[in-house]
Design a protein around this motif. Structure first.
Motif, PDB file in Angstrom:
ATOM      1  N   ALA A 184       0.842  -1.221  -0.007  1.00  0.00           N
ATOM      2  CA  ALA A 184      -0.045  -0.074  -0.039  1.00  0.00           C
ATOM      3  C   ALA A 184       1.011   1.121   0.057  1.00  0.00           C
ATOM      4  CB  ALA A 184      -0.883  -0.001   1.405  1.00  0.00           C
ATOM      5  N   SER A 185       1.864   1.361   0.876  1.00  0.00           N
ATOM      6  CA  SER A 185       2.798   2.736   0.854  1.00  0.00           C
ATOM      7  C   SER A 185       3.441   2.742  -0.445  1.00  0.00           C
ATOM      8  CB  SER A 185       3.779   2.330   1.941  1.00  0.00           C
ATOM      9  OG  SER A 185       4.513   1.454   1.886  1.00  0.00           O
ATOM     10  N   GLY A 186       3.759   1.778  -1.018  1.00  0.00           N
ATOM     11  CA  GLY A 186       4.700   1.976  -2.318  1.00  0.00           C
ATOM     12  C   GLY A 186       3.590   2.444  -3.350  1.00  0.00           C
ATOM     13  N   PHE A 187       2.317   1.960  -3.481  1.00  0.00           N
ATOM     14  CA  PHE A 187       1.485   2.340  -4.239  1.00  0.00           C
ATOM     15  C   PHE A 187       1.000   3.687  -4.316  1.00  0.00           C
ATOM     16  CE2 PHE A 187      -3.244   2.611  -5.890  1.00  0.00           C
ATOM     17  CZ  PHE A 187      -2.850   1.979  -7.053  1.00  0.00           C
ATOM     18  N   ILE A 188       0.867   4.134  -3.025  1.00  0.00           N
ATOM     19  CA  ILE A 188       0.683   5.365  -2.726  1.00  0.00           C
ATOM     20  C   ILE A 188       1.771   6.388  -3.037  1.00  0.00           C
ATOM     21  CG2 ILE A 188       0.243   7.438  -0.757  1.00  0.00           C
ATOM     22  CD1 ILE A 188      -0.910   5.174   0.670  1.00  0.00           C
ATOM     23  N   ILE A 189       3.158   5.895  -3.008  1.00  0.00           N
ATOM     24  CA  ILE A 189       4.257   6.938  -3.510  1.00  0.00           C
ATOM     25  C   ILE A 189       4.130   6.747  -5.176  1.00  0.00           C
ATOM     26  CG2 ILE A 189       6.766   7.024  -3.674  1.00  0.00           C
ATOM     27  CD1 ILE A 189       6.735   5.684  -0.985  1.00  0.00           C
ATOM     28  N   LEU A 190       3.816   5.848  -5.510  1.00  0.00           N
ATOM     29  CA  LEU A 190       3.774   5.775  -7.213  1.00  0.00           C
ATOM     30  C   LEU A 190       2.701   6.594  -7.594  1.00  0.00           C
ATOM     31  CD1 LEU A 190       4.043   2.198  -8.092  1.00  0.00           C
ATOM     32  CD2 LEU A 190       5.558   3.899  -8.629  1.00  0.00           C
ATOM     33  N   ILE A 191       1.377   6.854  -7.054  1.00  0.00           N
ATOM     34  CA  ILE A 191       0.354   7.618  -7.329  1.00  0.00           C
ATOM     35  C   ILE A 191       0.895   9.452  -7.186  1.00  0.00           C
ATOM     36  CG2 ILE A 191      -1.977   8.523  -6.663  1.00  0.00           C
ATOM     37  CD1 ILE A 191      -2.502   5.823  -6.282  1.00  0.00           C
ATOM     38  N   ILE A 192       1.573   9.484  -6.052  1.00  0.00           N
ATOM     39  CA  ILE A 192       2.053  10.683  -5.774  1.00  0.00           C
ATOM     40  C   ILE A 192       3.172  11.237  -6.836  1.00  0.00           C
ATOM     41  CG2 ILE A 192       3.216  12.370  -4.084  1.00  0.00           C
ATOM     42  CD1 ILE A 192       1.812  10.722  -1.663  1.00  0.00           C
ATOM     43  N   LEU A 193       4.002  10.228  -7.139  1.00  0.00           N
ATOM     44  CA  LEU A 193       4.953  10.761  -8.228  1.00  0.00           C
ATOM     45  C   LEU A 193       4.282  10.773  -9.444  1.00  0.00           C
ATOM     46  CD1 LEU A 193       7.772   8.127  -7.529  1.00  0.00           C
ATOM     47  CD2 LEU A 193       7.897  10.789  -7.168  1.00  0.00           C
ATOM     48  N   ALA A 194       3.224  10.053  -9.829  1.00  0.00           N
ATOM     49  CA  ALA A 194       2.391  10.189 -11.000  1.00  0.00           C
ATOM     50  C   ALA A 194       1.864  11.670 -11.058  1.00  0.00           C
ATOM     51  CB  ALA A 194       1.491   8.999 -11.417  1.00  0.00           C
ATOM     52  N   ILE A 195       1.218  12.031 -10.180  1.00  0.00           N
ATOM     53  CA  ILE A 195       0.472  13.490 -10.036  1.00  0.00           C
ATOM     54  C   ILE A 195       1.407  14.486 -10.184  1.00  0.00           C
ATOM     55  CG2 ILE A 195      -0.766  14.732  -8.614  1.00  0.00           C
ATOM     56  CD1 ILE A 195      -2.256  12.541  -7.554  1.00  0.00           C
ATOM     57  N   ILE A 196       2.823  14.299  -9.517  1.00  0.00           N
ATOM     58  CA  ILE A 196       3.611  15.339  -9.659  1.00  0.00           C
ATOM     59  C   ILE A 196       4.415  15.334 -10.858  1.00  0.00           C
ATOM     60  CG2 ILE A 196       5.914  16.146  -9.028  1.00  0.00           C
ATOM     61  CD1 ILE A 196       5.264  14.888  -6.327  1.00  0.00           C
ATOM     62  N   PHE A 197       4.628  14.179 -11.673  1.00  0.00           N
ATOM     63  CA  PHE A 197       5.215  13.950 -13.011  1.00  0.00           C
ATOM     64  C   PHE A 197       4.426  14.513 -14.028  1.00  0.00           C
ATOM     65  CE2 PHE A 197       7.038  11.589 -16.676  1.00  0.00           C
ATOM     66  CZ  PHE A 197       8.199  12.289 -16.604  1.00  0.00           C
ATOM     67  N   PHE A 198       2.882  13.904 -14.205  1.00  0.00           N
ATOM     68  CA  PHE A 198       2.162  14.166 -15.282  1.00  0.00           C
ATOM     69  C   PHE A 198       1.251  15.313 -14.914  1.00  0.00           C
ATOM     70  CE2 PHE A 198       3.431   9.596 -15.707  1.00  0.00           C
ATOM     71  CZ  PHE A 198       3.912   9.835 -17.324  1.00  0.00           C
ATOM     72  N   GLY A 199       0.776  15.596 -13.682  1.00  0.00           N
ATOM     73  CA  GLY A 199      -0.164  16.725 -13.404  1.00  0.00           C
ATOM     74  C   GLY A 199      -1.482  16.010 -13.247  1.00  0.00           C
ATOM     75  N   PRO A 200      -2.306  16.481 -12.331  1.00  0.00           N
ATOM     76  CA  PRO A 200      -3.606  15.913 -12.210  1.00  0.00           C
ATOM     77  C   PRO A 200      -4.553  15.957 -13.547  1.00  0.00           C
ATOM     78  CG  PRO A 200      -3.413  17.892 -11.090  1.00  0.00           C
ATOM     79  CD  PRO A 200      -2.136  17.613 -11.612  1.00  0.00           C
ATOM     80  N   LYS A 201      -4.283  16.669 -14.478  1.00  0.00           N
ATOM     81  CA  LYS A 201      -5.159  16.863 -15.710  1.00  0.00           C
ATOM     82  C   LYS A 201      -4.903  16.060 -16.439  1.00  0.00           C
ATOM     83  CE  LYS A 201      -6.438  21.953 -15.280  1.00  0.00           C
ATOM     84  NZ  LYS A 201      -6.219  23.307 -15.551  1.00  0.00           N
ATOM     85  N   LYS A 202      -3.772  15.518 -16.656  1.00  0.00           N
ATOM     86  CA  LYS A 202      -3.291  14.420 -17.676  1.00  0.00           C
ATOM     87  C   LYS A 202      -3.575  13.039 -17.205  1.00  0.00           C
ATOM     88  CE  LYS A 202      -0.858  16.154 -21.442  1.00  0.00           C
ATOM     89  NZ  LYS A 202      -1.131  15.760 -22.528  1.00  0.00           N
ATOM     90  N   LEU A 203      -3.495  12.731 -15.971  1.00  0.00           N
ATOM     91  CA  LEU A 203      -3.610  11.517 -15.439  1.00  0.00           C
ATOM     92  C   LEU A 203      -4.959  10.798 -15.797  1.00  0.00           C
ATOM     93  CD1 LEU A 203      -2.627  11.251 -11.735  1.00  0.00           C
ATOM     94  CD2 LEU A 203      -1.463  10.285 -13.599  1.00  0.00           C
ATOM     95  N   PRO A 204      -6.211  11.231 -16.025  1.00  0.00           N
ATOM     96  CA  PRO A 204      -7.381  10.596 -16.706  1.00  0.00           C
ATOM     97  C   PRO A 204      -7.151  10.466 -18.257  1.00  0.00           C
ATOM     98  CG  PRO A 204      -8.325  12.597 -15.212  1.00  0.00           C
ATOM     99  CD  PRO A 204      -6.588  12.574 -15.533  1.00  0.00           C
ATOM    100  N   GLU A 205      -6.398  11.241 -18.929  1.00  0.00           N
ATOM    101  CA  GLU A 205      -6.116  10.923 -20.147  1.00  0.00           C
ATOM    102  C   GLU A 205      -5.301   9.604 -20.396  1.00  0.00           C
ATOM    103  OE1 GLU A 205      -4.664  14.191 -22.452  1.00  0.00           O
ATOM    104  OE2 GLU A 205      -6.205  15.478 -21.481  1.00  0.00           O
ATOM    105  N   LEU A 206      -4.220   9.665 -19.542  1.00  0.00           N
ATOM    106  CA  LEU A 206      -3.246   8.603 -19.441  1.00  0.00           C
ATOM    107  C   LEU A 206      -4.009   7.324 -19.132  1.00  0.00           C
ATOM    108  CD1 LEU A 206      -0.008   9.946 -17.821  1.00  0.00           C
ATOM    109  CD2 LEU A 206      -0.290   9.481 -20.117  1.00  0.00           C
TER     110      LEU A 206
END
Length: 122
Positions: free
Chosen positions: A6-28
């Protein structure tokens, strides 16, 4: 080593939000889903093609039986001509297969005779 947890998954989500931005995540996510869907459709299509090909390959005798199974009085003249043509082609194919089998048997017999005659006798 069974997974990220769970902790690794949360870190991946946070990194994805930082790297791609919250607007790009649904498109991805949509792009990833459509890619997986297309891959699944393509792989199932390959399996279905193999199954269809094996279903289409009937022995010549079954084709002949299927061609002659219709009652003669319900068949139109053009269908009769098509059926006769199909029957002729099937008979020719059967004859060709029989001749090929005989030729293969003769060739194999000649090979055996040639190999037995070339072996030194003790």
């Amino acid at each position: 080593m069974s997974g990220i947890g769970a902790s690794g998954f949360i870190i991946l989500i946070i990194l994805a939000i930082i790297f791609f931005g919250p607007k790009k995540l649904p498109e991805l996510g949509r792009a990833m889903g459509s890619t997986l869907r297309e891959f699944k459709k393509a792989t199932s299509g390959l399996a279905n093609d193999d199954f269809d090909e094996s279903k289409k390959e009937k022995p010549a005798e079954q084709q002949l039986v299927a061609a002659t199974a219709k009652p003669a009085d319900t068949v139109e003249t053009s269908e009769k001509i098509d059926r006769e043509k199909l029957e002729r082609e099937i008979r020719e194919r059967l004859e060709r297969e029989r001749l090929e089998k005989e030729i293969r048997a003769k060739i194999e017999q000649e090979r055996k005779e040639a190999s037995s005659s070339s072996e030194p006798k003790a």
